[in-house]
Design an enzyme around this catalytic site. Structure first.
Site, PDB file in Angstrom:
ATOM      1  CE  LYS A 261     -13.126  -7.089   3.985  1.00  0.00           C
ATOM      2  NZ  LYS A 261     -12.584  -6.373   2.821  1.00  0.00           N
TER       3      LYS A 261
ATOM      4  CG  HIS B 151      -1.919  -1.015   1.354  1.00  0.00           C
ATOM      5  ND1 HIS B 151      -2.045  -1.834   2.458  1.00  0.00           N
ATOM      6  CD2 HIS B 151      -2.900  -1.398   0.504  1.00  0.00           C
ATOM      7  CE1 HIS B 151      -3.056  -2.669   2.276  1.00  0.00           C
ATOM      8  NE2 HIS B 151      -3.593  -2.429   1.091  1.00  0.00           N
TER       9      HIS B 151
ATOM     10  CB  SER C  52      -4.413  -6.801   4.602  1.00  0.00           C
ATOM     11  OG  SER C  52      -3.978  -5.538   4.160  1.00  0.00           O
TER      12      SER C  52
ATOM     13  NE  ARG D 194      -3.168  -7.799  -4.459  1.00  0.00           N
ATOM     14  CZ  ARG D 194      -3.890  -8.042  -3.383  1.00  0.00           C
ATOM     15  NH1 ARG D 194      -3.299  -8.257  -2.251  1.00  0.00           N
ATOM     16  NH2 ARG D 194      -5.200  -8.054  -3.421  1.00  0.00           N
TER      17      ARG D 194
HETATM   18  O1  PNS Z   1      -9.029  -3.073   0.535  1.00  0.00           O
HETATM   19  P1  PNS Z   1     -10.314  -3.596  -0.035  1.00  0.00           P
HETATM   20  O2  PNS Z   1     -11.045  -4.415   1.011  1.00  0.00           O
HETATM   21  O3  PNS Z   1     -10.125  -4.328  -1.325  1.00  0.00           O
HETATM   22  O4  PNS Z   1     -11.237  -2.299  -0.354  1.00  0.00           O
HETATM   23  C1  PNS Z   1     -12.538  -2.427  -0.841  1.00  0.00           C
HETATM   24  C2  PNS Z   1     -13.284  -1.074  -0.784  1.00  0.00           C
HETATM   25  C3  PNS Z   1     -13.279  -0.544   0.620  1.00  0.00           C
HETATM   26  C4  PNS Z   1     -12.628  -0.094  -1.711  1.00  0.00           C
HETATM   27  C5  PNS Z   1     -14.735  -1.348  -1.263  1.00  0.00           C
HETATM   28  O5  PNS Z   1     -15.297  -2.405  -0.553  1.00  0.00           O
HETATM   29  C6  PNS Z   1     -15.634  -0.123  -1.135  1.00  0.00           C
HETATM   30  O6  PNS Z   1     -15.523   0.809  -1.905  1.00  0.00           O
HETATM   31  N1  PNS Z   1     -16.516  -0.120  -0.112  1.00  0.00           N
HETATM   32  C7  PNS Z   1     -17.489   0.919   0.122  1.00  0.00           C
HETATM   33  C8  PNS Z   1     -18.887   0.525  -0.420  1.00  0.00           C
HETATM   34  C9  PNS Z   1     -18.901   0.672  -1.919  1.00  0.00           C
HETATM   35  O7  PNS Z   1     -18.994   1.772  -2.427  1.00  0.00           O
HETATM   36  N2  PNS Z   1     -18.712  -0.458  -2.661  1.00  0.00           N
HETATM   37  C10 PNS Z   1     -18.498  -0.478  -4.102  1.00  0.00           C
HETATM   38  C11 PNS Z   1     -19.723  -0.297  -4.928  1.00  0.00           C
HETATM   39  S1  PNS Z   1     -21.066  -1.330  -4.521  1.00  0.00           S
END
Ligand code: PNS
Length: 161
Positions: A42, A18, A129, A91
């Site tokens: 989550k 990150h 992570s 990735r």
């Molecule tokens: O590090 P991650 O877990 O891959 O991040 C995922 C994240 C937080 C970017 C994604 O889950 C997110 O944007 N969550 C907020 C809710 C949302 O807008 N989801 C996407 C459209 S439904």
């Protein structure tokens, strides 16, 4: 016009992958907001506050990097901070499907917001992570994969001090 990007994620916890992405993102954007998603559904290892603190310590004194958290839809948050760009790391091929779907949904919800993907730095292509926590919980040596403060916090969390 300053180029502002939101770098969202769970950051549970922040890794060197990150940090590499933030560093490289600063070559493209003037300011990056690292935004920790609050998702009560989550299961996370660290609280949002702990995650924010680890990011603060890891990023250090970089005036062009802001750190924040958000709840709800990412596109709503991005709009609320007057940004138009989401930054995400990619990735290997495994990320593609998920990122593709998320990007399509976000664009459908808010066509004005674009997502910019940067390829993860080569030393970190294997790192997530989740895999990090998997190794750490079993006592694997994860030194060098996370910032020193995160290393300490993982040891503390898993009672390995
Ligand atoms: O590090 P991650 O877990 O891959 O991040 C995922 C994240 C937080 C970017 C994604 O889950 C997110 O944007 N969550 C907020 C809710 C949302 O807008 N989801 C996407 C459209 S439904």
């Amino acid at each position: 016009m300053t180029k502002l990007a939101v770098y969202p994620g769970s950051f549970d916890p922040i890794t060197n992958g990150h940090l590499d992405l933030i560093q490289r993102g600063l070559r493209i954007f003037d300011t990056i907001i690292v935004a920790v998603a609050k998702n009560p559904a989550k299961q996370s290892l660290f609280t949002v506050e702990e995650r924010l603190e680890m990011i603060r310590v890891a990023v250090g004194d970089k005036p062009r990097v802001k750190i924040d958290s958000f709840q709800g839809l990412l596109v709503d948050y991005v709009r609320s901070v007057n940004a138009r760009i989401v930054l995400r790391g990619l990735r290997a091929v495994t990320d593609f499907e998920y990122e593709f779907q998320m990007n399509m949904m976000n664009r459908r919800l808010e066509p004005e917001i674009e997502t910019v993907f940067l390829m993860t730095g080569l030393p970190w292509v294997f790192l997530s992570s989740s895999i990090l926590k998997e190794a750490a919980v079993h006592g694997g040596n994860i030194e060098g994969m996370v910032p020193p403060y995160v290393f300490k916090q993982l040891k503390r969390k898993f009672g390995q001090e």
